[in-house]
Design an enzyme around this catalytic site. Sequence first.
Site, PDB file in Angstrom:
ATOM      1  N   ARG A 184      43.506  50.845  30.334  1.00 59.40           N
ATOM      2  CA  ARG A 184      43.886  51.255  31.954  1.00 59.40           C
ATOM      3  C   ARG A 184      44.846  52.058  32.147  1.00 59.40           C
ATOM      4  O   ARG A 184      44.608  53.035  33.311  1.00 59.40           O
ATOM      5  CB  ARG A 184      44.204  49.632  32.788  1.00 59.40           C
ATOM      6  N   SER A 228      46.012  46.076  40.117  1.00 58.68           N
ATOM      7  CA  SER A 228      45.244  45.794  38.776  1.00 58.68           C
ATOM      8  C   SER A 228      44.108  46.818  38.244  1.00 58.68           C
ATOM      9  O   SER A 228      43.871  46.942  37.158  1.00 58.68           O
ATOM     10  CB  SER A 228      44.268  44.278  39.147  1.00 58.68           C
ATOM     11  N   GLU A 277      33.603  43.920  48.082  1.00 59.19           N
ATOM     12  CA  GLU A 277      33.067  44.441  46.881  1.00 59.19           C
ATOM     13  C   GLU A 277      31.532  45.395  47.198  1.00 59.19           C
ATOM     14  O   GLU A 277      31.335  46.622  47.019  1.00 59.19           O
ATOM     15  CB  GLU A 277      32.855  43.785  45.493  1.00 59.19           C
ATOM     16  N   PHE A 290      33.657  41.101  39.612  1.00 63.28           N
ATOM     17  CA  PHE A 290      33.384  41.161  40.954  1.00 63.28           C
ATOM     18  C   PHE A 290      32.740  42.452  41.459  1.00 63.28           C
ATOM     19  O   PHE A 290      31.869  42.458  42.161  1.00 63.28           O
ATOM     20  CB  PHE A 290      34.470  41.196  41.948  1.00 63.28           C
ATOM     21  N   ARG A 336      40.776  45.873  28.846  1.00 64.14           N
ATOM     22  CA  ARG A 336      42.621  45.565  29.129  1.00 64.14           C
ATOM     23  C   ARG A 336      43.009  44.729  28.081  1.00 64.14           C
ATOM     24  O   ARG A 336      44.108  44.879  27.741  1.00 64.14           O
ATOM     25  CB  ARG A 336      42.492  44.515  30.337  1.00 64.14           C
TER      26      ARG A 336
HETATM   27  C1  LIG Z   1      35.177  38.824  44.804  1.00 62.90           C
HETATM   28  C2  LIG Z   1      36.656  38.906  44.577  1.00 62.90           C
HETATM   29  N1  LIG Z   1      37.219  39.862  44.606  1.00 62.90           N
HETATM   30  C3  LIG Z   1      38.676  40.111  44.055  1.00 62.90           C
HETATM   31  C4  LIG Z   1      39.180  38.942  43.650  1.00 62.90           C
HETATM   32  C5  LIG Z   1      40.741  39.126  43.076  1.00 62.90           C
HETATM   33  N2  LIG Z   1      41.712  38.373  43.811  1.00 62.90           N
HETATM   34  C6  LIG Z   1      42.320  37.098  43.758  1.00 62.90           C
HETATM   35  S1  LIG Z   1      43.010  36.424  44.970  1.00 62.90           S
HETATM   36  C7  LIG Z   1      42.993  38.060  45.791  1.00 62.90           C
HETATM   37  C8  LIG Z   1      43.860  38.037  47.267  1.00 62.90           C
HETATM   38  C9  LIG Z   1      43.405  36.946  48.101  1.00 62.90           C
HETATM   39  O1  LIG Z   1      44.069  36.968  49.255  1.00 62.90           O
HETATM   40  P1  LIG Z   1      43.991  35.693  50.275  1.00 62.90           P
HETATM   41  O2  LIG Z   1      42.489  35.221  50.436  1.00 62.90           O
HETATM   42  O3  LIG Z   1      44.828  36.164  51.377  1.00 62.90           O
HETATM   43  O4  LIG Z   1      44.890  34.437  49.470  1.00 62.90           O
HETATM   44  P2  LIG Z   1      46.207  34.117  49.124  1.00 62.90           P
HETATM   45  O5  LIG Z   1      47.149  35.309  49.762  1.00 62.90           O
HETATM   46  O6  LIG Z   1      46.509  32.787  50.137  1.00 62.90           O
HETATM   47  O7  LIG Z   1      46.444  33.894  47.795  1.00 62.90           O
HETATM   48  C10 LIG Z   1      42.344  38.867  45.120  1.00 62.90           C
HETATM   49  C11 LIG Z   1      41.927  40.252  45.895  1.00 62.90           C
HETATM   50  C12 LIG Z   1      38.434  37.749  43.769  1.00 62.90           C
HETATM   51  N3  LIG Z   1      39.279  36.564  43.224  1.00 62.90           N
HETATM   52  N4  LIG Z   1      37.406  37.617  43.909  1.00 62.90           N
END
Ligand SMILES: Cc1ncc(C[n+]2csc(CCOP(=O)(O)OP(=O)(O)O)c2C)c(N)n1
Lengths: 292, 318
Positions: B15, B42, B63, B88, B172
Amino acid sequence: MPASSAPASGGTILDPLPAAVDAAERRDRLGKIATEIRRSVVEMIGRARLGHIGGDLSATDTLATLFFAVLKVDPGAPTDPNRDRLILSKGHCSAALYSTLSLRGFFPTGDLATFMQPLSALNGHPNRRKVPGVEANTGPLGHGLPIGVGSAIAAKLSGADWRTFVVLGDGELQEGSNWEAAMCAGHRALDSLTAIVDRNRLQQGARTEDTNRLDPLADKWRAFGWDAVECDGHDHQALFEAFTAPRSGKPVCVIANSIKGKGVSFIEDRVEWHHKVPSPEQVERALKELAR
Amino acid sequence: MTAPATAKIETFDCRQAFAETLVEIAQSDPRIVAVCNDSVGSSNLSAFQKLFPERLVNVGIAEQDMVGVSAGLANGGFIPFVCGAAPFLTGRALEQIKVDAAYNALPIVLCGMSPGMAYGELGPTHHSIEDLSWLRAIDGLAIVVPADPAQTRAAVRWAAGSGVPSYLRIGRTKAPSVTADDSNAFAFGQANVLRQGSALTIVATGILVSRALEAAEVLAGRGIEARVLNISTIKPLDEAAIVAAARETGAIVTAEEAMTEGGLGAAVAAVVVRHAPAPMRILGVKGFAPTGSATFLLDHFGLNRDGIVAAALELKGS
Ligand SMILES: Cc1ncc(C[n+]2csc(CCOP(=O)(O)OP(=O)(O)O)c2C)c(N)n1
């Protein structure tokens, strides 16, 4: 396990609450349970050196309230067809779910020590094929609500009275699938369905409102045919009332205003703690703050 | 390749090379934009964001929108590098990849970060082991899997100028470099012969390439000289190199960090059965993984030196 004093209405503090408790006792007991869940989350993530501590701690009070005061579930019969369904759509917060399930009796609390260890049932994201009490394998955001809509339709078709609750992240709501499901639930007037948004205003890399704005959030749900209420996501009595209020023929969205990392001062409301792991010293400090 | 046993071989997460090269080309080409899904960290896009804040389009956790928006940007004359976690990006936005990118033939560079089982303990939802299979089925989409930083840098440059839709699988999980000479690390559509041999050929891609070289070393110790091919372009496949390997060495082992149904092994087999039938073993991921770290899971599925050696010995009947 905690050796706290017995609650006024009997039992131990880790028993589900009897229906008859008053608001003060409900607050007190759920508060103690939530502290146990938080301590467990910190210990699990500290041990595994992996996890999503911020979102675990923000959703803890919602999960404690649901599993210990709202959901009709039986740890001895986790697949009872008439059980209430709880779907954790923000599946990255598995440590909070596993802790809640095991404290509620779905599996031995000793298993929590295997979190993310090789071949453990307790994967980083929940797996219903391995963990009793898990309803859906989540992890990719935006899957839980459509599954919840299907579950509510299934209840209707079966003439059954089980209820469905879906816990969503706020950042997660940027996924379009949520709004397809919301439209469907509103259209079908699925009033056995409750969506709970853990509104901590942070996502992975920044604040939600700086990334892709969600406000006015309650209005969005209302526009899709839902009843929407906001409450303090860390006030167990307020959550209880929101989850159990009588229905008006519409699905209900509870916007639980919360603090990411709630309960540990140096983690609270800091974006970097989305999936940062506390050092052993930080684990000690956190456990001190989360005193019983 | 023959570092003394005591020296620790340096390993790389691709990366960083990806992100540095993207910044470099963006400096001289204003058409380069980065599009991401709450994945600035990431995807290592922080430096890009600092230098070109207005050319970083973070659509949030969305996405399908991300790939659709990229198609609009490409239509408007930009060259979008779409950066998101591989599962994703390719899973959720598959139809946008098929239609908005490939069927529209737009120069969109889909950058699948942390592919394979790099997310280890986060589990099958976060593993991107199906991407090679489902993307191979999409007409006109180039699929590139760099094995190390030198290949990554060259692949990013190629993609920016290619004018075609492409998928770059940016690793990665740390692995050693397999490139001896940076000046010809990667040529689109061409396999690299990393080791000559006539007893059999090990055809590998991504982080399995360094493991294939280790296996060849062990096999050589047993008197079996294996050829090693690094396939960094999965599609279009270098058929000539595959046919030559099948004809000249008579047996092929393939190794990839992806499902065996439809990935590199399947692509190679289709060429082999048609032009130069030869016995093969296809090594890859065999289903939803149990809990474990990326390295644990690679071992679990035999995607390591010993697994490749065992498959080679089985093929050679020894
Ligand atoms: C489809 C998808 N895209 C990206 C991610 C990566 N990801 C994991 S948690 C997250 C942030 C989530 O934020 P939120 O829904 O507000 O959860 P919290 O802040 O409560 O942990 C991301 C982008 C994922 N898990 N699934």
